[in-house]
Design an enzyme around this catalytic site. Structure first.
Site, mmCIF file in Angstrom:
data_model
loop_
_atom_site.group_PDB
_atom_site.id
_atom_site.type_symbol
_atom_site.label_atom_id
_atom_site.label_comp_id
_atom_site.label_asym_id
_atom_site.label_seq_id
_atom_site.Cartn_x
_atom_site.Cartn_y
_atom_site.Cartn_z
ATOM 1 C CD GLU A 90 -12.211 56.737 75.361
ATOM 2 O OE1 GLU A 90 -12.480 57.762 74.694
ATOM 3 O OE2 GLU A 90 -12.562 56.566 76.527
ATOM 4 C CB CYS A 103 -9.956 60.713 66.596
ATOM 5 S SG CYS A 103 -9.274 61.462 68.054
ATOM 6 C CB CYS A 110 -2.849 62.481 79.138
ATOM 7 S SG CYS A 110 -1.931 63.903 78.506
ATOM 8 C CB CYS A 117 -8.935 66.538 79.248
ATOM 9 S SG CYS A 117 -8.406 64.976 78.561
ATOM 10 N N GLY A 159 -3.863 61.136 75.341
ATOM 11 C CA GLY A 159 -2.416 61.342 75.399
ATOM 12 C C GLY A 159 -1.934 62.557 74.647
ATOM 13 C CD GLU A 160 1.144 66.817 73.717
ATOM 14 O OE1 GLU A 160 0.290 67.655 73.992
ATOM 15 O OE2 GLU A 160 1.617 66.694 72.559
ATOM 16 C CB SER A 187 -4.307 67.656 68.333
ATOM 17 O OG SER A 187 -4.768 68.490 69.362
ATOM 18 C CB SER A 210 -5.075 72.109 72.909
ATOM 19 O OG SER A 210 -6.256 71.987 73.597
ATOM 20 C CG ASN A 212 -8.323 74.738 75.243
ATOM 21 O OD1 ASN A 212 -9.077 74.636 74.279
ATOM 22 N ND2 ASN A 212 -7.425 73.830 75.535
ATOM 23 C CG ASN A 286 -18.289 66.404 74.794
ATOM 24 O OD1 ASN A 286 -19.421 65.960 74.651
ATOM 25 N ND2 ASN A 286 -17.455 66.607 73.796
HETATM 26 S S1 SF4 Z 1 -3.024 66.890 76.561
HETATM 27 FE FE1 SF4 Z 1 -4.902 66.090 75.615
HETATM 28 S S2 SF4 Z 1 -5.174 64.047 76.553
HETATM 29 FE FE2 SF4 Z 1 -3.697 65.163 77.820
HETATM 30 S S3 SF4 Z 1 -4.919 66.060 79.438
HETATM 31 FE FE3 SF4 Z 1 -4.706 67.632 77.845
HETATM 32 S S4 SF4 Z 1 -6.508 67.367 76.510
HETATM 33 FE FE4 SF4 Z 1 -6.336 65.511 77.777
#
Ligand code: SF4
Length: 354
Positions: A90, A103, A110, A117, A159-160, A187, A210, A212, A286
């Site tokens: 995506e 994006c 992942c 996620c 993905g990472e 990111s 990220s 969180n 979301n």
């Molecule tokens: S690193 Fe990004 S794509 Fe992978 S699980 Fe975490 S939030 Fe989802």
């Protein structure tokens, strides 16, 4: 070989076997890496015989658009692509006034497994090649006719990116041909060795992290990667990350109702990032049928309270309130819907599109 897989400094040597003089190689490189054409026939200043010779040896294949969502009220639109091996990925197109962000996905799944996620829910997928990453960019840029001076790119899709480091760096080098590093954001979930490698680059993209949760225990609950790369070591790596004047690290914080969105959490987050040149991007969760039922989006009042507390604690903060919410913009949701549909029909839905 796909010419879009090559770093800019490798194109000339690769083409030398097929084309001479050298200026032809540079012309071809421009078609491939600056204009992102997906066909040799589009190279109108290259002789026909040369185009035919190129087409015999190389490809310019880019991912195929399977579907696009209807544009959301804010104009954002999600693309579902199919790769040559059938994998789905995506990307999201996000117009923002005189700027446009795209994006991109960096992996076809992942392995990091963040519990909030959908991509993580469906598990690991292979690394994308530079051509597959850049292809997402060029397909959308071509379709939307976005001038390169208006473009921003964010690696926040599936993905990472720092677990696909070499291909990410090749992709960045190609993107730098049309935009400055500060217009690109990578990111990460907190892959410390990858952050340290990025820090060594001469031309660095922006870094988004990220986070969180404001403490290790809760972060490990929703981001198991924390067990491997502990929060305190991650914060130390961020403190060491070199930032040019005027640039920040973006701290992403997915807000989960009743879990990490209290006033105390906002105060703890402000404390956690103290000393880092950072701005917080608060992202209300979301909701998705594949994710744990207890995970809910906070109310607007709760979001405001969290944000106000950060502001009172001298933290710069933005809220991603609606960007793409209507089109299931959180990473992997569109593909997740397709996988769920495919499972329900014994795989017929996926195959019928292939
Ligand atoms: S690193 Fe990004 S794509 Fe992978 S699980 Fe975490 S939030 Fe989802």
């Amino acid at each position: 070989m796909n010419l879009l897989d090559l770093a800019p400094d490798a194109v000339e040597a690769t083409l030398a076997e097929v084309v001479s003089p050298a200026f032809r190689a540079r012309q071809i490189e421009e078609w491939v890496q600056l204009r992102g054409v997906d066909s040799f026939d589009a190279m109108t200043n290259i002789p026909k015989e040369t185009r035919a010779a190129l087409a015999e040896r190389f490809t310019l294949a880019q991912p195929e658009v399977l579907s696009r969502t209807e544009p959301a009220p804010d104009g954002s639109q999600k693309y579902l692509f199919k790769l040559a091996d059938g994998n789905r990925i995506e990307s999201v197109y996000m117009p923002m006034g005189d700027r446009t962000s795209i994006c991109l996905s960096s992996q076809a799944g992942c392995a990091v497994g963040c519990t909030f996620c959908v991509t993580g829910f469906f598990g690991a997928g292979r690394n994308l090649t530079p051509a597959e990453i850049l292809g997402q960019f060029f397909v959308i840029q071509r379709e939307k006719q976005i001038p390169s001076e208006q473009m921003n790119v964010v690696f926040m899709g599936m993905g990472e990116p720092l677990l696909n480091y070499e291909n990410l760096v090749t992709t960045l080098e190609v993107l730098y041909r049309q935009m400055a590093p500060r217009r690109i954001t990578v990111s990460t979930s907190g892959i410390i060795p990858g952050i340290e490698e990025l820090a060594k680059l001469e031309r660095r993209p922006n870094l988004a992290i990220s986070i969180n949760a404001p403490d290790r225990k809760r972060r490990e609950e929703i981001m198991p990667i924390t067990a491997k790369y502990p929060l305190d070591e991650l914060m130390a790596a961020l403190r060491r990350f070199p930032l040019e004047k005027g640039r920040d690290i973006t701290v992403e914080y997915v807000l989960l109702a009743g879990y990490n969105d209290s006033t105390q959490d906002a105060v703890a987050l402000a404390k956690l990032i103290r000393g880092i040149h950072a701005k917080v991007n608060a992202i209300p969760f979301n909701e998705d049928a594949n994710l744990p039922k207890w995970m809910k989006r906070p109310t607007d009042r709760e979001i405001d309270r969290f944000v106000d507390t950060l502001v009172k604690n001298r933290v710069r903060v933005t809220v991603r309130r609606s960007k793409g919410r209507d089109i299931a913009a959180a990473c992997g949701q569109l593909r997740g819907k397709e996988i769920a549909k495919s499972r329900a029909t014994g795989g017929r839905e996926m195959k019928s599109e292939g």
